[in-house]
Write an enzyme that holds these catalytic residues in place. Sequence first.
Site, short mmCIF file in Angstrom:
data_model
loop_
_atom_site.label_atom_id
_atom_site.label_comp_id
_atom_site.label_asym_id
_atom_site.label_seq_id
_atom_site.Cartn_x
_atom_site.Cartn_y
_atom_site.Cartn_z
CB SER A 13 -0.91 -0.03 1.23
OG SER A 13 -0.12 -0.11 2.39
N GLY A 18 -3.42 7.45 -5.66
CA GLY A 18 -4.21 8.68 -5.78
C GLY A 18 -3.47 9.73 -6.59
CD GLU A 150 -9.89 -6.10 3.14
OE1 GLU A 150 -9.68 -7.33 3.19
OE2 GLU A 150 -9.47 -5.30 3.98
CE LYS A 188 17.11 -9.08 -6.96
NZ LYS A 188 17.69 -9.99 -7.96
CE LYS A 190 11.32 -14.32 -9.36
NZ LYS A 190 11.61 -14.94 -10.66
CB CYS A 382 -12.90 23.91 12.58
SG CYS A 382 -14.57 23.24 12.77
CG LEU A 383 -10.82 22.56 18.58
CD1 LEU A 383 -12.12 22.43 19.36
CD2 LEU A 383 -9.94 21.34 18.86
CG HIS A 508 -12.82 22.36 7.96
ND1 HIS A 508 -11.74 21.88 8.68
CD2 HIS A 508 -13.91 22.16 8.72
CE1 HIS A 508 -12.18 21.39 9.82
NE2 HIS A 508 -13.49 21.55 9.87
CD GLU A 510 -9.02 22.72 6.42
OE1 GLU A 510 -9.41 23.91 6.49
OE2 GLU A 510 -9.36 21.86 7.25
N1 GLN Z 1 -15.00 19.73 17.71
C1 GLN Z 1 -15.46 20.97 17.17
C2 GLN Z 1 -16.91 20.90 16.72
O1 GLN Z 1 -17.43 19.84 16.46
C3 GLN Z 1 -14.57 21.41 16.03
C4 GLN Z 1 -14.61 20.51 14.86
C5 GLN Z 1 -13.48 20.73 13.90
O2 GLN Z 1 -12.46 21.32 14.24
N2 GLN Z 1 -13.61 20.22 12.69
O3 GLN Z 1 -17.55 21.91 16.64
#
Ligand code: GLN
Length: 549
Positions: A13, A18, A150, A188, A190, A382-383, A508, A510
Amino acid sequence: MAKYIFVTGGVTSSLGKGIIAASLAKLLQARGLKVTIQKFDPYINIDPGTMNPYEHGECYVTEDGAETDLDLGHYERFLNIFTSQANNVTTGRIYQTVINKEREGAYLGKTVQVVPHITDEIKRRMLQLGKGSEFDIVITEIGGTVGDIESLPFVEAVRQLQWELPEEDTLVIHLTLIPYLKAAKELKTKPTQHSVKMLSQEGVHPDILVCRTEKELTPELRRKIALFCNVKLEAVIEAADAQTIYEVPLLMMREKLDIISMKKLKIENTKEPELSKWKEFLDKLKYPKYRVTIGLIGKYLELQDAYKSILESFIHAGAMNECQVQIVNIHSEFITDVNVTEKLSGLDGLLVAPGFGHRGVEGKIVAVKYARENGLPFFGICLGMQMAVIEFARNVLGLKNAHSTEMDPHTTEPVIDLMEEQNAVTIKGGTMRLGSYPCTIKENSLAETIYGTRSINERHRHRWEFNNKYLEQFENAGMVASGKNPGTDLVEIIELPKHPFFIGVQYHPELKSTVESPQPIFVHFIKAARAYAEKKAETKSPLLQSEMN
Ligand code: GLN
């Protein structure tokens, strides 16, 4: 009708299926074809949304709110297109569909079996994106390694499709490893022979072999691989280790992977690949003029894949700023009031990462405080944004008990609280606030400068929210909600106008950064970090200076 390319993997793997799939897709797209990629994962989870990042790396979220494999992030970053729920299918999802149909009586009393019912459902989904005229080519990456129990139904589905569709409508690429044995000083073949044999036993013969290798494949070796694996000599493709994943499309172009693929698929008269923007990006990436050091504060740092999209966004934003972005991983669990200066003073910017649960949050809060008080460019995702809110509440508003009810359900100052509609949720999978939502940006804010518009859409994956009961108090003290959901008023962006660069976002960003369209917050964050580094060095040669720092 679209044509279908299947990518399987052999020997081990982590060979980068990708990236190979995305690189071929890029080349075909650059020739003017409409291409998409999908990933079929053999595990039983319905999706990776419920998996620990240590288990699976980042969970990538699409516009339509699907929690998917991180390879979809590569597909979007390379192709600059959106993917969707349909682009990621797991064994769990296949079985769920078949079992639901069985309960509805759709099989009319028949015994439901792997062949044909599971394989039929796999085939249906393999063909789904190719129906209609949206795509000329659908690339399907089959997760796992050939020989795994699988992945058998998936390989069987490919076998059947090859039989059912016209010869020129399918192509199988097998990605394999040619290991170098130091003691024998030899590459190699094989393991590759065995892997192709295994695939053939399952009824699928590869048209093209892409061979991952640390050393160059000599003409003799290529002949040997071609002869023993029964593929055309030109179909033995060398995939040497690359300096960056973004170089792989060009390496594949040199090896003519696109041309050989098109030959089998009988695609003619395409233009030469138009990759000028891509090459410009690569040049900037490889020859940066500046350097900044960014601290990534997180808790899944042992596994780089956990923050994949963030790291890639920094690469895009760095190139845009002609700047090498050096990431320093800082474990939030180990940051305290005592060591924070020592840990963070060498940085030019601080990113507090997304996350879940209690572990490491106090360290994140200490780090935010340092950035806020020292004018260090700060970006919370986010967090990370939620931590910035808690820090401000505790240390500026004086609400000592301020917390998120995620970590402290009984806090007397729930500045971050569960969304109303989340209160009744008991099922974990797919129940967060997921996918793209609109956000309206405040006039004359940092967010407006960054985005250059007042109306944006970004993707989400969270349950908790800024508690609007506290908003007035925050704004009076200097933390502004500069972005809000226009329908619900949920806070999406916070910033500190008095700080050189301090922004936190509930979404997010990103997830939407691509090579051709780097995410603007990351671009401006790196710009701010450069300015910070330059000011720190007080010289015209920041590269040299930051080397001395
Ligand atoms: N745990 C936080 C929430 O659910 C932040 C989630 C995160 O950072 N993606 O709101």
